[in-house]
Design an enzyme around this catalytic site. Structure first.
Site, PDB file in Angstrom:
ATOM      1  N   ASP A  74     -33.875  -8.947  26.221  1.00 39.03           N
ATOM      2  CA  ASP A  74     -33.720  -8.880  27.672  1.00 39.03           C
ATOM      3  C   ASP A  74     -32.338  -9.378  28.102  1.00 39.03           C
ATOM      4  O   ASP A  74     -31.520  -9.801  27.281  1.00 39.03           O
ATOM      5  CB  ASP A  74     -34.853  -9.699  28.318  1.00 39.03           C
ATOM      6  CG  ASP A  74     -35.322  -9.134  29.648  1.00 39.03           C
ATOM      7  OD1 ASP A  74     -34.597  -8.326  30.250  1.00 39.03           O
ATOM      8  OD2 ASP A  74     -36.417  -9.524  30.093  1.00 39.03           O
ATOM      9  N   ASP A 123     -36.982  -2.862  36.375  1.00 36.16           N
ATOM     10  CA  ASP A 123     -38.384  -2.855  35.946  1.00 36.16           C
ATOM     11  C   ASP A 123     -39.217  -1.832  36.704  1.00 36.16           C
ATOM     12  O   ASP A 123     -39.080  -1.661  37.917  1.00 36.16           O
ATOM     13  CB  ASP A 123     -39.015  -4.232  36.167  1.00 36.16           C
ATOM     14  CG  ASP A 123     -38.470  -5.262  35.195  1.00 36.16           C
ATOM     15  OD1 ASP A 123     -37.549  -4.934  34.417  1.00 36.16           O
ATOM     16  OD2 ASP A 123     -38.961  -6.395  35.227  1.00 36.16           O
TER      17      ASP A 123
HETATM   18  C1  GLA Z   1     -37.474  -8.560  32.654  1.00 45.62           C
HETATM   19  C2  GLA Z   1     -37.725  -7.310  31.820  1.00 45.62           C
HETATM   20  C3  GLA Z   1     -39.210  -7.006  31.829  1.00 45.62           C
HETATM   21  C4  GLA Z   1     -39.983  -8.184  31.251  1.00 45.62           C
HETATM   22  C5  GLA Z   1     -39.640  -9.455  32.005  1.00 45.62           C
HETATM   23  C6  GLA Z   1     -40.186 -10.694  31.318  1.00 45.62           C
HETATM   24  O1  GLA Z   1     -37.805  -8.383  33.991  1.00 45.62           O
HETATM   25  O2  GLA Z   1     -36.977  -6.241  32.314  1.00 45.62           O
HETATM   26  O3  GLA Z   1     -39.496  -5.824  31.121  1.00 45.62           O
HETATM   27  O4  GLA Z   1     -39.691  -8.312  29.887  1.00 45.62           O
HETATM   28  O5  GLA Z   1     -38.239  -9.647  32.141  1.00 45.62           O
HETATM   29  O6  GLA Z   1     -39.844 -11.867  31.997  1.00 45.62           O
END
Ligand code: GLA
Length: 721
Positions: A171, A230
């Site tokens: 990430d 996301d």
């Molecule tokens: C980010 C990523 C997500 C998830 C969250 C976890 O937002 O893009 O896919 O992994 O972190 O905290």
């Protein structure tokens, strides 16, 4: 519970959407050498020659991950047929570790969530013939605030390898100012090299959110790269991610995939048709197919989506080419929200996805030539969702309901004589139907097949109370290849008995081909409105679809669209009363039902200085129910683009309808309450909202957060005391 909506956690997808949109805009504008991008060299770890298939806990569980969940999911994937269908990876997302490294600097699995450590889980999963994935972050901390791997890459990669990990999602939070194209390449390459140094094959999934065009450098660094912020479990989110990812087709290839984020199929806030659309589009775009739901409790419909092996075969095709958006009929690809995607397959077939992203049914498609198929007399269309096969002389068309796909596997010149012709049946819109006012509905029936169609009968049926009269012939003895017949019906709606009554009108064509019976149907819904009466007024700032408002006594209904009331969006539709909220007032309603209500949609009470003064960001205060965030209040305390929100003290309350809502104003402070039974009330919080006038408007509002499609909400009462 959806942790992403909790008050203390920003919604990263939304903040990043702007960047993804910018990247898409640049691409469309041709500022990037899109089509001519050189085939990049993929990461030479031998993995993900076709897109990875698996599961990840984040979309359904947020931080509630544990060894038990992972192991139960592995068992479920075997029991429900997903392993057999090709799903391989079982992936742990954020929140699996403790907040501190150990004395030697090693990451420590949370002893409560993973009592026997990660290795024990890996052993379990491996014994079941599956593989284990884990999550870390190319910053000082993960997005949920656990130790990040920046500067610890070698040590952490060694831990993963020693535990038997097969997959790393990496990430991009908390990058300590290390952000920019080269910085991102460097941070992500450091982990690539650390993984390579372990000598364990570990699939490397970059989660950089498309910030610095990872498609241009990702192939050398990882096996896949996120292209956007996301996803959330709502149609609008899925659509906006698709619209970015679809243009990145030149960058994908074996071992190097565009990743539009994990699937939401099965999480409950999209319709089955929308989930089929997500799965089909992701499959055609050669996306990693990472299931994001609770696989232990999937409905039959959701499991049928995840285990559609015909669609999975398109995704896993050995030619490994991402689908290309097709310009059909001289119009640009995706014109008017009607998308045709064509994906070449090994052996010469093509997968063709017809995606109607709009809110209303449409008949469309492309010719075989436009879709890149070789010239042939006849083509076979295998419908991968309906599981039917038809033939066409060249038009690859379908009548596709709004928010839905038709997905074909098309083969040139291989058609058996027992295969019937592909036909389409279109029904013109009944939008605007009103009690006692006749309108015309046109039914259009087309034979795309090589085979002749005879004795076509066109019908239109409506519920009791409607009158339907054909104004011309309804029977056609011959509908030859490529020809179209039409019938017009005069249709009159009855007086509705509820604020907004929705009735279904179904068109049917029955016909013969080579003496066999064929039938085509298409339906649409008519919303009949009983108008709102004074002293109530109506207003909408949603521009993506018109709103409808109904009232019968104390029952109200709003059918409205709009992107959001959040950040820079102020799109809502409301029934309201002007100037009824003084400095001491109580506003109450009951949200009695919700249809078309998914993702970040919101419905409830809105109090603001002027209901008709929508601006470039939320004002006043809203107390609402949302599928993503449950019951909460939102307001803006400081004018910055991000909105304050509060959820009840006793924890987040999942979305539930009916729900009673009460908002109490005392000067500049507002207290929200909810009740499930109308007897016991629970406080949500008391907040101070700046800039509120002595006299304000009170409304019942809705935002659908579902591009071009309304959410229909019914309410009982709008009392102000
Ligand atoms: C980010 C990523 C997500 C998830 C969250 C976890 O937002 O893009 O896919 O992994 O972190 O905290």
């Amino acid at each position: 519970m959806d942790t992403r909506e909790a008050a203390d956690r920003p919604r990263p997808g939304r903040r990043r959407r702007g960047l993804a949109g910018l990247a898409a805009a640049l691409l469309v504008a041709g500022t990037l050498p899109l089509i001519t991008a050189p085939a990049a060299q993929a990461l030479a770890n031998g993995l993900a020659k076709t897109p990875q298939l698996g599961w990840n806990d984040w979309n359904a569980f947020g931080c509630d991950v544990s060894a038990a969940l992972v192991e139960q999911t592995a068992d479920a994937m075997i029991a429900n047929g997903m392993r057999k269908a090709g799903y391989q990876y079982v992936n742990i997302d954020d929140c699996w570790m403790t907040h501190d490294r150990d004395a030697a600097g090693n990451l420590v699995p949370d002893p409560v969530k993973f009592p026997d450590g990660i290795k024990a889980v890996a052993d379990y999963v491996h014994a079941k013939g599956l593989k284990l994935g884990i999550y870390e972050d190319a910053g000082t901390a993960t997005c949920a605030g656990y130790p990040g791997s920046l500067g610890h890459e070698k040590q952490d990669a060694a831990s993963f390898a020693s535990w038997g990990v097969d997959y790393l999602k990496y990430d991009n939070c908390n990058n300590a100012g290390n952000s920019g194209t080269q910085q991102n390449i460097d941070r992500y390459s450091a982990m690539r090299d650390a993984l390579a140094a372990t000598n364990r094959p570990i699939l490397y999934s970059l989660c950089e959110w498309g910030e610095f065009q990872p498609w241009t450098w990702g192939p050398q660094v990882g096996n896949s790269w996120r292209t956007t912020g996301d996803i959330s479990d709502g149609y609008g989110s899925m659509l906006s991610i698709f619209q970015t990812n679809v243009w990145l087709y030149p960058y994908a290839g074996p071992g190097a995939w565009n990743d539009p984020d994990m699937l939401e199929v099965g999480n409950g806030h999209m319709t089955t048709a929308e989930y089929q659309a997500e799965f089909s589009l992701w499959a055609a775009m050669n996306a990693p197919l990472i299931a994001g739901a609770d696989l232990r409790h999937l409905s039959a419909a959701d499991l049928a989506i995840y285990t559609n092996t015909d669609v999975i075969a398109v995704n896993q095709d050995s030619l490994a080419k991402q689908a290309v958006p097709v310009a059909a009929g001289g119009k640009p690809a995706g014109n008017n929200g009607l998308w045709v995607l064509s994906k070449p397959l090994a052996g010469g077939d093509r997968a063709v996805v017809l995606f109607n992203s709009t809110g209303a049914s449409a008949t469309f498609g492309a010719t075989a030539a436009e879709a890149g198929l070789p010239k042939a007399d006849d083509y076979q269309l295998k419908d991968l969702w309906a599981h039917t096969t038809t033939e066409t002389a060249g038009a690859i068309n379908a009548t596709v309901p709004g928010h839905s796909v038709v997905m074909y596997r098309v083969s040139a010149g291989k058609v058996g004589s027992n295969v019937g012709p592909s036909v389409t049946l279109n029904e013109s819109s009944v939008d605007g139907a009103a009690p006692g006012r006749p309108i015309t509905v046109t039914e259009t029936f087309t034979n795309n097949g090589r085979t002749a169609v005879k004795q076509a009968d066109l019908k239109l049926s409506a519920p009791a109370g409607w009158t339907v009269t054909a104004t011309g012939p309804t029977r056609f003895t011959n509908v030859s290849t490529g020809s179209t017949v039409t019938t017009r019906f005069t249709v009159t709606a009855p007086t509705p008995t509820t604020p907004i009554e929705t009735d279904t009108l179904t068109a049917t064509a029955s016909y013969l081909w080579r003496n066999q019976q064929g039938t085509a149907t298409t339906s649409q819904q008519a919303a009949l409105v009983s108008p709102v009466q004074a002293p109530y007024s109506t207003y909408s700032s949603a521009t993506d679809a018109p709103a409808q408002y109904g009232q019968v006594g104390d029952d109200f209904a709003v059918n409205g669209a709009g992107q959001d009331v959040w950040s820079s969006n102020d799109n809502y539709s409301a029934i309201y009363r002007s100037g009824v909220v003084g400095t001491n007032a109580t506003v109450e309603t009951t949200v009695t039902s919700a249809t078309g209500f998914g993702g970040y949609a919101k419905a409830g009470i809105m109090v603001r200085n002027s209901m008709t003064a929508a601006g470039s960001g939320p004002e006043g205060i809203i107390l609402y129910v949302s599928p993503s965030g449950g019951i909460q209040m939102e307001w803006n305390s400081d004018g910055n683009p991000y909105i304050d929100s509060v959820t009840p003290d006793n924890g987040s309350i999942p979305s539930t309808v009916p729900v009673h809502l009460r908002l109490v104003r005392a000067g500049a402070s507002y207290t929200g309450y909810y009740s499930k039974d109308g007897q016991t009330w629970t406080a949500i919080g008391t907040v101070t909202v700046p800039g509120q006038a002595a006299t304000q408007d009170a409304g019942l509002f809705v935002v659908s957060a579902s591009s071009g499609a309304q959410a229909l909400i019914t309410y009982h009462g709008l009392t102000v005391s």
